[in-house]
Write a protein that holds these residues in place. Structure first.
Motif, PDB file in Angstrom:
ATOM      1  N   LEU A 111      11.816  78.884  39.078  1.00 53.89           N
ATOM      2  CA  LEU A 111      12.701  80.052  39.009  1.00 53.89           C
ATOM      3  C   LEU A 111      13.845  79.940  40.016  1.00 53.89           C
ATOM      4  O   LEU A 111      14.993  80.238  39.688  1.00 53.89           O
ATOM      5  CB  LEU A 111      11.906  81.329  39.270  1.00 53.89           C
ATOM      6  N   PHE A 112      13.529  79.505  41.221  1.00 51.89           N
ATOM      7  CA  PHE A 112      14.532  79.428  42.279  1.00 51.89           C
ATOM      8  C   PHE A 112      14.957  77.982  42.523  1.00 51.89           C
ATOM      9  O   PHE A 112      14.110  77.100  42.698  1.00 51.89           O
ATOM     10  CB  PHE A 112      13.990  80.019  43.580  1.00 51.89           C
ATOM     11  N   LYS A 113      16.249  77.785  42.570  1.00 59.45           N
ATOM     12  CA  LYS A 113      16.807  76.441  42.782  1.00 59.45           C
ATOM     13  C   LYS A 113      16.529  75.936  44.188  1.00 59.45           C
ATOM     14  O   LYS A 113      16.235  74.756  44.399  1.00 59.45           O
ATOM     15  CB  LYS A 113      18.315  76.492  42.528  1.00 59.45           C
ATOM     16  N   ASP A 114      16.622  76.823  45.180  1.00 63.17           N
ATOM     17  CA  ASP A 114      16.419  76.447  46.575  1.00 63.17           C
ATOM     18  C   ASP A 114      16.119  77.708  47.379  1.00 63.17           C
ATOM     19  O   ASP A 114      16.082  78.818  46.843  1.00 63.17           O
ATOM     20  CB  ASP A 114      17.651  75.723  47.144  1.00 63.17           C
ATOM     21  N   MET A 115      15.919  77.553  48.693  1.00 60.63           N
ATOM     22  CA  MET A 115      15.553  78.692  49.533  1.00 60.63           C
ATOM     23  C   MET A 115      16.727  79.656  49.733  1.00 60.63           C
ATOM     24  O   MET A 115      16.516  80.826  50.018  1.00 60.63           O
ATOM     25  CB  MET A 115      15.014  78.202  50.874  1.00 60.63           C
ATOM     26  N   GLU A 298      12.580  63.083  34.706  1.00 58.41           N
ATOM     27  CA  GLU A 298      11.175  63.472  34.887  1.00 58.41           C
ATOM     28  C   GLU A 298      11.064  64.950  35.257  1.00 58.41           C
ATOM     29  O   GLU A 298      10.210  65.673  34.726  1.00 58.41           O
ATOM     30  CB  GLU A 298      10.533  62.603  35.971  1.00 58.41           C
ATOM     31  N   ARG A 299      11.917  65.393  36.145  1.00 56.46           N
ATOM     32  CA  ARG A 299      11.896  66.802  36.545  1.00 56.46           C
ATOM     33  C   ARG A 299      12.177  67.719  35.344  1.00 56.46           C
ATOM     34  O   ARG A 299      11.535  68.774  35.187  1.00 56.46           O
ATOM     35  CB  ARG A 299      12.921  67.048  37.653  1.00 56.46           C
ATOM     36  N   ALA A 300      13.107  67.305  34.505  1.00 55.98           N
ATOM     37  CA  ALA A 300      13.450  68.100  33.320  1.00 55.98           C
ATOM     38  C   ALA A 300      12.239  68.289  32.406  1.00 55.98           C
ATOM     39  O   ALA A 300      12.095  69.343  31.767  1.00 55.98           O
ATOM     40  CB  ALA A 300      14.597  67.438  32.564  1.00 55.98           C
ATOM     41  N   LEU A 301      11.374  67.292  32.341  1.00 56.14           N
ATOM     42  CA  LEU A 301      10.169  67.404  31.521  1.00 56.14           C
ATOM     43  C   LEU A 301       9.221  68.476  32.067  1.00 56.14           C
ATOM     44  O   LEU A 301       8.613  69.230  31.302  1.00 56.14           O
ATOM     45  CB  LEU A 301       9.447  66.054  31.448  1.00 56.14           C
ATOM     46  N   TRP A 302       9.087  68.540  33.394  1.00 55.02           N
ATOM     47  CA  TRP A 302       8.248  69.569  34.014  1.00 55.02           C
ATOM     48  C   TRP A 302       8.826  70.956  33.747  1.00 55.02           C
ATOM     49  O   TRP A 302       8.089  71.902  33.433  1.00 55.02           O
ATOM     50  CB  TRP A 302       8.132  69.330  35.522  1.00 55.02           C
ATOM     51  N   VAL A 303      10.138  71.086  33.899  1.00 47.68           N
ATOM     52  CA  VAL A 303      10.796  72.373  33.656  1.00 47.68           C
ATOM     53  C   VAL A 303      10.581  72.817  32.210  1.00 47.68           C
ATOM     54  O   VAL A 303      10.222  73.966  31.934  1.00 47.68           O
ATOM     55  CB  VAL A 303      12.307  72.290  33.979  1.00 47.68           C
TER      56      VAL A 303
END
Length: 330
Positions: A111-115, A298-303
Protein backbone atom coordinates in the motif's frame (compact mmCIF):
# COMPACT_ATOMS: atom_id res chain seq x y z
CA UNK A 1 -12.01 18.16 79.91
CA UNK A 2 -13.18 20.63 77.30
CA UNK A 3 -9.57 21.71 76.71
CA UNK A 4 -8.49 18.09 76.19
CA UNK A 5 -11.38 17.60 73.77
CA UNK A 6 -10.27 20.59 71.68
CA UNK A 7 -6.72 19.30 71.59
CA UNK A 8 -7.95 15.90 70.50
CA UNK A 9 -9.99 17.46 67.69
CA UNK A 10 -7.02 19.52 66.53
CA UNK A 11 -4.74 16.49 66.60
CA UNK A 12 -7.29 14.50 64.62
CA UNK A 13 -7.52 17.26 62.03
CA UNK A 14 -3.74 17.48 61.75
CA UNK A 15 -3.53 13.70 61.38
CA UNK A 16 -6.21 13.70 58.69
CA UNK A 17 -4.50 16.55 56.86
CA UNK A 18 -1.22 14.67 57.03
CA UNK A 19 -2.84 11.60 55.54
CA UNK A 20 -4.40 13.69 52.78
CA UNK A 21 -1.08 15.34 51.96
CA UNK A 22 0.64 11.97 52.05
CA UNK A 23 -1.96 10.50 49.70
CA UNK A 24 -1.67 13.50 47.41
CA UNK A 25 2.08 13.10 47.30
CA UNK A 26 1.85 9.55 46.00
CA UNK A 27 3.01 9.54 42.37
CA UNK A 28 0.81 8.30 39.56
CA UNK A 29 2.36 5.09 38.28
CA UNK A 30 2.17 4.47 34.54
CA UNK A 31 3.10 0.96 33.50
CA UNK A 32 4.19 0.81 29.85
CA UNK A 33 4.20 -2.74 28.50
CA UNK A 34 5.68 -3.75 25.15
CA UNK A 35 7.00 -6.91 23.48
CA UNK A 36 10.27 -5.98 21.79
CA UNK A 37 13.87 -5.47 22.86
CA UNK A 38 15.12 -2.19 24.31
CA UNK A 39 17.45 -1.57 21.35
CA UNK A 40 14.55 -1.38 18.85
CA UNK A 41 12.76 1.86 17.87
CA UNK A 42 9.89 1.00 20.22
CA UNK A 43 12.20 0.08 23.08
CA UNK A 44 14.19 3.30 22.68
CA UNK A 45 11.03 5.40 22.44
CA UNK A 46 9.53 3.86 25.60
CA UNK A 47 12.71 4.49 27.60
CA UNK A 48 12.93 8.04 26.24
CA UNK A 49 9.35 8.67 27.35
CA UNK A 50 10.12 7.33 30.83
CA UNK A 51 13.15 9.60 31.12
CA UNK A 52 11.33 12.68 29.79
CA UNK A 53 8.51 12.21 32.28
CA UNK A 54 11.02 11.91 35.11
CA UNK A 55 12.79 15.09 33.98
CA UNK A 56 9.70 17.15 33.24
CA UNK A 57 7.16 15.96 35.82
CA UNK A 58 9.31 15.17 38.83
CA UNK A 59 7.55 13.11 41.49
CA UNK A 60 4.07 13.54 40.01
CA UNK A 61 4.33 10.57 37.65
CA UNK A 62 6.55 7.50 37.53
CA UNK A 63 6.72 5.57 34.25
CA UNK A 64 7.73 1.92 34.51
CA UNK A 65 8.73 0.25 31.22
CA UNK A 66 8.38 -3.52 30.77
CA UNK A 67 9.98 -4.71 27.47
CA UNK A 68 10.24 -8.17 25.91
CA UNK A 69 6.73 -9.31 26.94
CA UNK A 70 7.75 -9.25 30.61
CA UNK A 71 4.17 -8.48 31.61
CA UNK A 72 1.98 -9.25 28.61
CA UNK A 73 2.26 -10.18 24.97
CA UNK A 74 0.45 -8.09 22.38
CA UNK A 75 -2.49 -10.49 22.30
CA UNK A 76 -3.22 -9.94 26.01
CA UNK A 77 -2.08 -6.38 26.65
CA UNK A 78 -5.20 -4.59 25.41
CA UNK A 79 -7.42 -6.51 27.80
CA UNK A 80 -4.89 -5.77 30.56
CA UNK A 81 -5.05 -2.09 29.59
CA UNK A 82 -8.83 -2.02 29.95
CA UNK A 83 -8.58 -3.80 33.31
CA UNK A 84 -6.08 -1.24 34.57
CA UNK A 85 -3.18 -3.68 34.91
CA UNK A 86 -1.11 -1.47 32.59
CA UNK A 87 -1.67 2.11 31.49
CA UNK A 88 0.23 2.31 28.20
CA UNK A 89 0.95 -0.17 25.45
CA UNK A 90 2.22 0.05 21.90
CA UNK A 91 1.00 -2.99 19.97
CA UNK A 92 1.55 -3.37 16.27
CA UNK A 93 -1.31 -1.89 14.27
CA UNK A 94 -2.29 -5.42 13.27
CA UNK A 95 -3.34 -6.18 16.85
CA UNK A 96 -6.42 -3.96 16.91
CA UNK A 97 -8.58 -5.98 14.56
CA UNK A 98 -11.20 -6.92 17.14
CA UNK A 99 -11.51 -3.29 18.27
CA UNK A 100 -11.88 -1.59 14.88
CA UNK A 101 -11.85 -2.45 11.17
CA UNK A 102 -10.25 0.72 9.86
CA UNK A 103 -6.74 0.07 11.23
CA UNK A 104 -6.56 -3.02 9.02
CA UNK A 105 -5.56 -0.53 6.33
CA UNK A 106 -1.98 -0.63 7.62
CA UNK A 107 -1.70 -4.36 6.87
CA UNK A 108 -2.61 -4.07 3.19
CA UNK A 109 0.33 -5.36 1.12
CA UNK A 110 2.27 -2.90 -1.05
CA UNK A 111 0.00 0.00 0.00
CA UNK A 112 2.76 2.44 0.93
CA UNK A 113 5.67 3.18 -1.38
CA UNK A 114 7.98 4.27 1.44
CA UNK A 115 7.99 5.64 5.00
CA UNK A 116 7.43 9.19 3.75
CA UNK A 117 4.08 8.05 2.39
CA UNK A 118 3.28 6.43 5.74
CA UNK A 119 4.10 9.65 7.60
CA UNK A 120 2.01 11.67 5.14
CA UNK A 121 -1.04 9.51 5.79
CA UNK A 122 -0.69 9.17 9.56
CA UNK A 123 -0.25 12.90 10.11
CA UNK A 124 -3.10 13.75 7.75
CA UNK A 125 -6.80 13.95 8.62
CA UNK A 126 -7.56 10.30 7.84
CA UNK A 127 -4.68 8.96 9.94
CA UNK A 128 -5.46 11.26 12.88
CA UNK A 129 -9.13 10.31 12.82
CA UNK A 130 -8.13 6.66 13.22
CA UNK A 131 -6.57 7.42 16.63
CA UNK A 132 -10.09 7.71 18.05
CA UNK A 133 -11.60 4.81 16.13
CA UNK A 134 -11.70 2.58 19.24
CA UNK A 135 -13.16 5.01 21.76
CA UNK A 136 -16.41 3.03 21.86
CA UNK A 137 -14.34 0.08 23.11
CA UNK A 138 -12.54 2.19 25.72
CA UNK A 139 -9.20 2.39 23.88
CA UNK A 140 -7.64 5.73 22.94
CA UNK A 141 -4.81 6.09 20.44
CA UNK A 142 -2.18 8.66 21.45
CA UNK A 143 0.23 8.48 18.52
CA UNK A 144 1.94 6.38 15.86
CA UNK A 145 5.43 4.95 16.13
CA UNK A 146 7.36 3.74 13.10
CA UNK A 147 9.30 0.54 12.90
CA UNK A 148 9.48 0.33 9.15
CA UNK A 149 8.73 -1.74 6.11
CA UNK A 150 8.70 -5.51 6.36
CA UNK A 151 10.93 -8.07 4.69
CA UNK A 152 10.34 -11.77 4.10
CA UNK A 153 12.64 -14.40 5.57
CA UNK A 154 12.55 -18.14 4.90
CA UNK A 155 14.46 -21.41 4.90
CA UNK A 156 14.65 -21.28 1.10
CA UNK A 157 14.96 -18.39 -1.38
CA UNK A 158 11.87 -16.31 -2.08
CA UNK A 159 12.12 -14.55 -5.44
CA UNK A 160 8.67 -14.99 -6.96
CA UNK A 161 5.29 -15.73 -5.35
CA UNK A 162 5.45 -19.40 -6.37
CA UNK A 163 8.46 -19.80 -4.05
CA UNK A 164 6.19 -19.20 -1.04
CA UNK A 165 3.60 -21.81 -1.99
CA UNK A 166 3.01 -24.42 0.71
CA UNK A 167 5.37 -22.78 3.21
CA UNK A 168 4.31 -21.86 6.76
CA UNK A 169 4.76 -18.20 7.72
CA UNK A 170 4.23 -16.73 11.16
CA UNK A 171 1.94 -13.71 11.13
CA UNK A 172 0.43 -11.40 13.71
CA UNK A 173 -3.25 -11.78 14.54
CA UNK A 174 -4.59 -10.18 11.38
CA UNK A 175 -7.04 -11.43 8.79
CA UNK A 176 -5.43 -9.13 6.22
CA UNK A 177 -2.02 -10.70 6.76
CA UNK A 178 -3.57 -14.15 6.55
CA UNK A 179 -5.18 -13.21 3.22
CA UNK A 180 -1.86 -11.76 2.02
CA UNK A 181 -0.06 -15.09 2.42
CA UNK A 182 -3.00 -17.12 1.18
CA UNK A 183 -2.86 -15.02 -1.99
CA UNK A 184 0.52 -16.63 -2.75
CA UNK A 185 -0.65 -20.10 -1.63
CA UNK A 186 1.38 -19.97 1.59
CA UNK A 187 0.13 -21.08 5.03
CA UNK A 188 -0.20 -18.25 7.58
CA UNK A 189 0.07 -19.13 11.27
CA UNK A 190 -0.91 -16.61 13.95
CA UNK A 191 1.72 -16.87 16.70
CA UNK A 192 3.00 -14.55 19.45
CA UNK A 193 6.12 -12.52 18.64
CA UNK A 194 7.92 -13.97 21.67
CA UNK A 195 7.71 -17.49 20.16
CA UNK A 196 9.02 -16.69 16.67
CA UNK A 197 12.73 -17.42 17.22
CA UNK A 198 12.02 -20.88 18.66
CA UNK A 199 9.52 -21.66 15.90
CA UNK A 200 12.13 -20.75 13.29
CA UNK A 201 14.95 -22.52 15.07
CA UNK A 202 12.99 -25.77 15.36
CA UNK A 203 11.65 -25.37 11.79
CA UNK A 204 8.09 -25.54 13.06
CA UNK A 205 7.56 -22.70 10.59
CA UNK A 206 9.37 -21.96 7.34
CA UNK A 207 9.53 -18.19 7.53
CA UNK A 208 8.22 -14.89 8.82
CA UNK A 209 7.83 -11.22 7.92
CA UNK A 210 9.42 -8.41 9.89
CA UNK A 211 11.42 -5.21 9.83
CA UNK A 212 15.22 -5.11 9.76
CA UNK A 213 15.42 -3.99 13.39
CA UNK A 214 13.21 -6.82 14.64
CA UNK A 215 15.01 -9.40 12.51
CA UNK A 216 18.31 -8.21 13.97
CA UNK A 217 17.36 -7.61 17.61
CA UNK A 218 15.57 -10.96 17.92
CA UNK A 219 18.32 -12.76 15.97
CA UNK A 220 15.93 -14.21 13.39
CA UNK A 221 18.69 -13.87 10.80
CA UNK A 222 20.71 -16.48 12.69
CA UNK A 223 18.09 -19.14 11.98
CA UNK A 224 16.90 -17.96 8.55
CA UNK A 225 19.31 -18.51 5.66
CA UNK A 226 17.44 -16.17 3.27
CA UNK A 227 15.88 -12.72 3.61
CA UNK A 228 14.07 -11.16 0.67
CA UNK A 229 14.12 -7.36 0.68
CA UNK A 230 10.49 -7.06 -0.29
CA UNK A 231 9.33 -3.92 1.55
CA UNK A 232 5.90 -5.42 1.04
CA UNK A 233 4.14 -4.20 4.16
CA UNK A 234 4.27 -1.86 7.12
CA UNK A 235 5.05 -2.63 10.73
CA UNK A 236 4.16 0.39 12.80
CA UNK A 237 2.78 0.67 16.29
CA UNK A 238 0.02 2.61 17.97
CA UNK A 239 0.63 3.91 21.48
CA UNK A 240 -2.65 3.42 23.31
CA UNK A 241 -4.14 3.96 26.72
CA UNK A 242 -7.42 3.30 28.44
CA UNK A 243 -9.84 6.15 27.78
CA UNK A 244 -11.08 5.78 31.35
CA UNK A 245 -7.57 6.12 32.77
CA UNK A 246 -6.63 9.04 30.51
CA UNK A 247 -9.83 10.98 31.08
CA UNK A 248 -9.46 10.47 34.84
CA UNK A 249 -6.05 12.15 34.98
CA UNK A 250 -5.68 15.71 36.29
CA UNK A 251 -5.51 18.08 33.32
CA UNK A 252 -1.92 19.13 34.01
CA UNK A 253 -0.77 15.51 34.26
CA UNK A 254 -2.49 14.50 31.02
CA UNK A 255 -0.99 17.53 29.26
CA UNK A 256 2.48 16.71 30.62
CA UNK A 257 2.27 13.07 29.54
CA UNK A 258 0.97 14.05 26.10
CA UNK A 259 3.84 16.50 25.62
CA UNK A 260 6.47 13.99 26.75
CA UNK A 261 4.99 11.29 24.53
CA UNK A 262 4.97 13.57 21.48
CA UNK A 263 8.66 14.29 22.04
CA UNK A 264 9.44 10.60 22.61
CA UNK A 265 7.59 9.58 19.44
CA UNK A 266 9.45 12.18 17.41
CA UNK A 267 12.69 10.78 18.80
CA UNK A 268 11.63 7.18 18.18
CA UNK A 269 10.59 7.87 14.61
CA UNK A 270 13.86 9.67 13.89
CA UNK A 271 15.74 6.68 15.29
CA UNK A 272 13.72 4.20 13.29
CA UNK A 273 15.16 4.82 9.83
CA UNK A 274 18.78 5.09 10.99
CA UNK A 275 18.47 1.98 13.13
CA UNK A 276 16.83 0.04 10.32
CA UNK A 277 19.66 0.81 7.89
CA UNK A 278 22.34 0.17 10.52
CA UNK A 279 20.94 -3.19 11.58
CA UNK A 280 20.30 -4.26 8.02
CA UNK A 281 24.02 -3.75 7.43
CA UNK A 282 24.86 -5.70 10.60
CA UNK A 283 22.83 -8.63 9.26
CA UNK A 284 24.71 -8.44 5.96
CA UNK A 285 28.06 -8.20 7.75
CA UNK A 286 27.25 -11.24 9.89
CA UNK A 287 27.33 -13.48 6.84
CA UNK A 288 24.67 -15.65 8.47
CA UNK A 289 22.02 -15.08 5.83
CA UNK A 290 21.73 -14.17 2.16
CA UNK A 291 19.89 -10.95 1.28
CA UNK A 292 17.84 -11.33 -1.90
CA UNK A 293 17.13 -8.15 -3.87
CA UNK A 294 14.12 -8.43 -6.14
CA UNK A 295 14.28 -7.23 -9.72
CA UNK A 296 11.48 -4.84 -10.77
CA UNK A 297 9.89 -7.72 -12.70
CA UNK A 298 9.99 -10.04 -9.67
CA UNK A 299 8.56 -7.38 -7.39
CA UNK A 300 5.74 -6.73 -9.87
CA UNK A 301 4.73 -10.39 -9.60
CA UNK A 302 4.37 -10.09 -5.81
CA UNK A 303 2.32 -6.91 -6.18
CA UNK A 304 0.07 -8.53 -8.76
CA UNK A 305 -0.49 -11.59 -6.56
CA UNK A 306 -1.21 -9.70 -3.34
CA UNK A 307 -3.02 -6.55 -4.45
CA UNK A 308 -6.47 -8.24 -4.72
CA UNK A 309 -6.42 -8.26 -0.91
CA UNK A 310 -7.17 -4.52 -1.09
CA UNK A 311 -10.55 -5.11 -2.71
CA UNK A 312 -11.37 -7.91 -0.29
CA UNK A 313 -11.03 -5.63 2.74
CA UNK A 314 -12.07 -2.28 1.23
CA UNK A 315 -15.70 -2.51 2.52
CA UNK A 316 -14.46 -2.90 6.12
CA UNK A 317 -11.59 -0.42 5.93
CA UNK A 318 -13.29 2.19 3.78
CA UNK A 319 -12.30 2.92 0.19
CA UNK A 320 -11.85 6.58 1.12
CA UNK A 321 -9.13 5.62 3.60
CA UNK A 322 -7.36 3.47 1.01
CA UNK A 323 -7.56 6.24 -1.59
CA UNK A 324 -6.09 8.74 0.90
CA UNK A 325 -3.20 6.37 1.59
CA UNK A 326 -2.50 5.82 -2.12
CA UNK A 327 -2.54 9.59 -2.66
CA UNK A 328 0.41 9.87 -0.25
CA UNK A 329 2.61 7.79 -2.59
CA UNK A 330 4.27 10.75 -4.30
Amino acid sequence: MQKKSCVAVILALVFSLGLALSAHAEPIVVKFSHVVAENTPKGKMANKFRDLVAEQMGDKVVVEVYPNSQLFNDNAVLEALLLGDVQLAAPALSKFQKYTDVLQLYDLPFLFKDMEAVECFQQGPFGKKMLKSMMDKGVLGLGYLHNGLKQLSANSPLRVPADAAGKKFRIMTSDVLAAQFEAVDAIPLKKPFSEVFTLLQTKAIDGQENTWSNIYSKKFYEVQPYITESNHGLLDYLVVTSAEFWNGLPEDVAAGLESALAEALEYGNAESFALSEEQKQMIIDSGRTEIIELTPEERALWVEAMKPVWDEFAPAIGQDNIDAAVACNK
